[in-house]
Design a protein around this motif. Structure first.
Motif, PDB file in Angstrom:
ATOM      1  N   VAL A   1       0.832  -1.205   0.000  1.00 37.09           N
ATOM      2  CA  VAL A   1       0.000   0.000   0.000  1.00 37.09           C
ATOM      3  C   VAL A   1       0.864   1.252   0.000  1.00 37.09           C
ATOM      4  O   VAL A   1       0.607   2.210  -0.749  1.00 37.09           O
ATOM      5  N   ASP A   2       1.904   1.280   0.822  1.00 36.51           N
ATOM      6  CA  ASP A   2       2.793   2.444   0.880  1.00 36.51           C
ATOM      7  C   ASP A   2       3.474   2.681  -0.470  1.00 36.51           C
ATOM      8  O   ASP A   2       3.597   3.827  -0.920  1.00 36.51           O
ATOM      9  N   LEU A   3       3.907   1.617  -1.120  1.00 39.77           N
ATOM     10  CA  LEU A   3       4.544   1.749  -2.433  1.00 39.77           C
ATOM     11  C   LEU A   3       3.578   2.337  -3.458  1.00 39.77           C
ATOM     12  O   LEU A   3       3.924   3.252  -4.214  1.00 39.77           O
ATOM     13  N   LEU A   4       2.362   1.824  -3.490  1.00 38.76           N
ATOM     14  CA  LEU A   4       1.391   2.289  -4.471  1.00 38.76           C
ATOM     15  C   LEU A   4       0.966   3.729  -4.205  1.00 38.76           C
ATOM     16  O   LEU A   4       0.824   4.540  -5.131  1.00 38.76           O
ATOM     17  N   ARG A   5       0.739   4.059  -2.953  1.00 31.60           N
ATOM     18  CA  ARG A   5       0.331   5.426  -2.623  1.00 31.60           C
ATOM     19  C   ARG A   5       1.435   6.432  -2.922  1.00 31.60           C
ATOM     20  O   ARG A   5       1.160   7.593  -3.233  1.00 31.60           O
ATOM     21  N   ALA A   6       2.679   5.994  -2.811  1.00 32.66           N
ATOM     22  CA  ALA A   6       3.808   6.889  -3.076  1.00 32.66           C
ATOM     23  C   ALA A   6       4.061   7.088  -4.559  1.00 32.66           C
ATOM     24  O   ALA A   6       4.928   7.876  -4.944  1.00 32.66           O
ATOM     25  N   GLY A   7       3.310   6.375  -5.397  1.00 33.66           N
ATOM     26  CA  GLY A   7       3.499   6.495  -6.829  1.00 33.66           C
ATOM     27  C   GLY A   7       4.730   5.786  -7.342  1.00 33.66           C
ATOM     28  O   GLY A   7       5.208   6.074  -8.448  1.00 33.66           O
ATOM     29  N   ALA A   8       5.257   4.836  -6.561  1.00 29.03           N
ATOM     30  CA  ALA A   8       6.445   4.096  -6.976  1.00 29.03           C
ATOM     31  C   ALA A   8       6.111   3.142  -8.109  1.00 29.03           C
ATOM     32  O   ALA A   8       4.942   2.809  -8.352  1.00 29.03           O
ATOM     33  N   ASP A   9       7.127   2.707  -8.816  1.00 28.97           N
ATOM     34  CA  ASP A   9       6.942   1.724  -9.878  1.00 28.97           C
ATOM     35  C   ASP A   9       6.337   0.461  -9.267  1.00 28.97           C
ATOM     36  O   ASP A   9       6.921  -0.136  -8.355  1.00 28.97           O
ATOM     37  N   PRO A  10       5.157   0.044  -9.746  1.00 23.43           N
ATOM     38  CA  PRO A  10       4.519  -1.146  -9.170  1.00 23.43           C
ATOM     39  C   PRO A  10       5.368  -2.407  -9.268  1.00 23.43           C
ATOM     40  O   PRO A  10       5.102  -3.378  -8.551  1.00 23.43           O
ATOM     41  N   ARG A  11       6.391  -2.410 -10.131  1.00 25.30           N
ATOM     42  CA  ARG A  11       7.278  -3.574 -10.205  1.00 25.30           C
ATOM     43  C   ARG A  11       7.935  -3.858  -8.859  1.00 25.30           C
ATOM     44  O   ARG A  11       8.290  -4.998  -8.565  1.00 25.30           O
ATOM     45  N   GLY A  12       8.056  -2.810  -8.056  1.00 28.32           N
ATOM     46  CA  GLY A  12       8.662  -2.976  -6.738  1.00 28.32           C
ATOM     47  C   GLY A  12       7.848  -3.819  -5.784  1.00 28.32           C
ATOM     48  O   GLY A  12       8.368  -4.281  -4.758  1.00 28.32           O
ATOM     49  N   THR A  13       6.577  -4.036  -6.117  1.00 30.46           N
ATOM     50  CA  THR A  13       5.765  -4.892  -5.256  1.00 30.46           C
ATOM     51  C   THR A  13       6.005  -6.369  -5.528  1.00 30.46           C
ATOM     52  O   THR A  13       5.609  -7.222  -4.728  1.00 30.46           O
ATOM     53  N   GLY A  14       6.654  -6.681  -6.658  1.00 31.06           N
ATOM     54  CA  GLY A  14       6.844  -8.075  -7.046  1.00 31.06           C
ATOM     55  C   GLY A  14       7.506  -8.939  -5.991  1.00 31.06           C
ATOM     56  O   GLY A  14       6.982 -10.004  -5.632  1.00 31.06           O
ATOM     57  N   PRO A  15       8.669  -8.519  -5.457  1.00 27.69           N
ATOM     58  CA  PRO A  15       9.312  -9.353  -4.435  1.00 27.69           C
ATOM     59  C   PRO A  15       8.455  -9.544  -3.183  1.00 27.69           C
ATOM     60  O   PRO A  15       8.574 -10.570  -2.506  1.00 27.69           O
ATOM     61  N   VAL A  16       7.597  -8.574  -2.884  1.00 28.67           N
ATOM     62  CA  VAL A  16       6.719  -8.708  -1.719  1.00 28.67           C
ATOM     63  C   VAL A  16       5.697  -9.816  -1.959  1.00 28.67           C
ATOM     64  O   VAL A  16       5.392 -10.613  -1.062  1.00 28.67           O
ATOM     65  N   LEU A  17       5.171  -9.866  -3.183  1.00 28.18           N
ATOM     66  CA  LEU A  17       4.224 -10.932  -3.514  1.00 28.18           C
ATOM     67  C   LEU A  17       4.891 -12.300  -3.398  1.00 28.18           C
ATOM     68  O   LEU A  17       4.314 -13.242  -2.839  1.00 28.18           O
TER      69      LEU A  17
END
Length: 387
Positions: free
Chosen positions: A289-305
């Motif tokens: 959620v913090d990554l998405l709200r910050a407007g970061a590249d959604p690719r950064g969520t991949g390792p979290v998944l």
């Protein structure tokens, strides 16, 4: 998304099928979507947060009132398995099978529905794939019942009625994630829901603008919350919370307190693993959620998944070899992240991939894991009246 009908076409099809079966037009047609959870598995009944999106796939309910006190249930997906029961006789197990889900909704308003109802349901949410086809069915029927009987339920009421149908009538001890996603999600967003206080907000999720796609892969292994180890996992979480002196595991501020569960017994070691997953999964929701709200590249969520899948596989032990194979194949084919979704013991996995790589990843997963179906998910709208 392959196999998904536009609302107008879906409503017309359900209405025509209803008229063919009951000899008159329905009073309306309602729809509710399935869901895929971006992150946050098994946190909903532990007081944590979740981040689902609604699928374009829906279950449609065409309905009309009766005057003979009967509830007649027909499903396009279950031909020959119609249910016809007196509203006064509704009780857990009567009717059973697929009909238990809509019947569980009507049973809660037995007095208001005393005259009876005719319901025909149709849909394209894959059943048994971990995409909440049962919640979609419950929520579509709950909307229909609310409008036909003038009950005035708000969103929380719809969620609660649908959840009670699944928990109390069908006997599947799920939390509120599935029904909340089906009712509350909006197009182009993920739903950030705090299941403890039921506060929620919409998090923009425009993967297309980032050149990405969320690929859902059906492992081909079906599951059932009512028959799988889901209930056992829930009981283990409740016992872990009791031993730690909290109402819910997600009340804990972190993992430091969890060591107290390891008392040298096999049971203590199991409870530690279950609680470890829940607490770290809740933290993963916050991170995404913090990554998405910050407007970061959604690719950064991949390792979290991917980390979430490892925890579901090793700590919560709800994955199966077929799901592991899908995740491994997707990652090997270039996915930024992948994990199983839903309650586990079968169902689907989700992979974050470049939009231009969807076909290549799908083909690689089909070849290496034998997964029969895959879908590109675009965050869609929640439950609604179609006609």
């Amino acid at each position: 998304m392959s196999g998904v009908l536009p609302d107008e076409e879906a409503a017309a099809g359900a209405a025509e099928a209803f008229a063919a079966r009951f000899g008159a037009a329905p009073e309306g047609v309602w729809a509710a979507p399935g869901r895929v959870n971006v992150i946050g598995e098994h946190t909903d009944y532990n007081g944590g947060s979740v981040l689902p999106v609604a699928l374009p796939h829906t279950v449609r309910a065409a309905a009309a009132r009766r005057d003979d006190g009967r509830l007649v249930l027909v499903s396009a997906q279950h031909p020959g398995e119609d249910a016809d029961v007196a509203v006064a006789d509704l009780a857990p197990g009567t009717p059973g099978g697929w009909a238990g889900y809509p019947a569980g909704v009507v049973e809660q308003v037995r007095a208001a529905a005393a005259g009876g109802l005719s319901l025909l349901v149709d849909g394209d949410v894959p059943a048994g794939a971990g995409l909440s086809s049962s919640a979609a069915l419950e929520c579509a029927v709950a909307l229909a019942v609310r409008d036909l009987l003038g009950l005035g339920w708000g969103p929380d009421d719809l969620v609660d009625v649908a959840r009670r149908a699944e928990n109390d009538f069908v006997g599947a001890p799920t939390g509120i994630l599935d029904q909340s996603a089906s009712v509350l999600c909006t197009a182009g967003h993920a739903l950030h829901l705090d299941t403890r206080d039921r506060s929620w907000d919409q998090v923009p999720l425009d993967l297309e603008a980032a050149g990405l796609a969320l690929l859902v892969v059906d492992s081909g292994t079906t599951h059932s919350h009512a028959e799988s180890g889901y209930g056992e996992r829930r009981r283990q979480c409740e016992e872990a919370a009791r031993r730690l002196g909290v109402d819910y595991l997600c009340d804990l501020p972190g993992t430091d307190a969890l060591a107290a569960l390891d008392d040298g017994t096999d049971e203590g070691a199991v409870l530690l693993r279950r609680a470890w997953h829940v607490v770290t999964e809740d933290a993963r929701v916050a991170e995404v959620v913090d990554l998405l709200r910050a407007g970061a590249d959604p690719r950064g969520t991949g390792p979290v998944l991917t980390a979430g899948h490892a925890s579901l596989r090793d700590d919560f032990e709800v994955s199966v070899p077929e799901l592991d194979a899908v995740v491994e194949a997707a990652l090997a084919a270039g996915a930024y992240g992948a994990r199983m979704v839903g309650g586990g013991f079968g169902g689907s996995a989700v992979a974050l991939v470049d939009a231009g790589a969807v076909e290549a990843v799908s083909a690689a997963v089909a070849e290496r894991a034998g997964a029969p179906r895959s879908y590109v998910v675009v965050p869609a709208a929640g439950a609604r009246r179609l006609q």
